[in-house]
Design a protein around this motif. Structure first.
Motif: not given
Length: 164
Positions: A25-38
């Motif tokens: 288990y490793d939550p540091s694997l999660l990545e995000t990007f900015e929502n292009p349609n906020p």
């Protein structure tokens, strides 16, 4: 093209030809990007039919389809990083309910979404299947009331289950 891709800068898993699979288990694997349609509410749903974890008592494998749905605010989760994160549960010893809550907590912490729900549909062991559901609505918004309503009416009319 560069301007269109500005919202995905910093992603390390997407397009990487040397993907490493983490078995713990490793939550540091999660990545995000900015929502292009906020400016628009978008309901995003992931169907993850190959989830596995381990029973914390017997060590036997548990198999599930995990459904993750959310309405993003500023950030969205990158799908390959989500796949790697879910794969990291492979050797994690956790009860079904705990796994679903852990996934929800990690995504809420990471994304600060308007709304999020996680539903685990685990295959039976010992003749019993367990399908934990958890949701979240951002406090002080319409999504808080929507979360309460969806939880109150969740699974009132369960679908026919014929695949397990």
């Amino acid at each position: 093209m560069a301007d269109d891709r500005e919202h995905i800068k910093g992603l390390t898993h997407l397009g990487n030809k040397e993907t490493r699979y983490i078995f713990d288990y490793d939550p540091s694997l999660l990545e995000t990007f900015e929502n292009p349609n906020p400016h628009r509410d978008t309901f995003v749903k992931f169907n993850c039919p190959e989830f596995t974890s381990l029973c914390p008592i017997t060590g036997q494998p548990d198999f599930a389809t995990i459904y993750i749905s959310y309405v993003p605010d500023r950030l969205m989760v990158e799908s390959k990083s989500l796949k790697l994160y879910l794969f990291s549960f492979r050797n994690h010893g956790g009860f079904h309910e705990d796994c679903v809550n852990k996934i929800a907590d990690d995504l809420i912490r990471l994304l600060d979404p308007k709304y999020l729900e996680v539903w685990g549909k685990f295959t039976p062991r010992g003749g019993i299947s367990i399908d934990p559901y958890v949701n979240y609505g951002k406090k002080g918004t319409k999504w808080e009331a929507i979360a309460e309503d969806r939880l109150a009416h969740h699974d009132m009319y369960p679908e026919k289950v014929d695949n397990r």
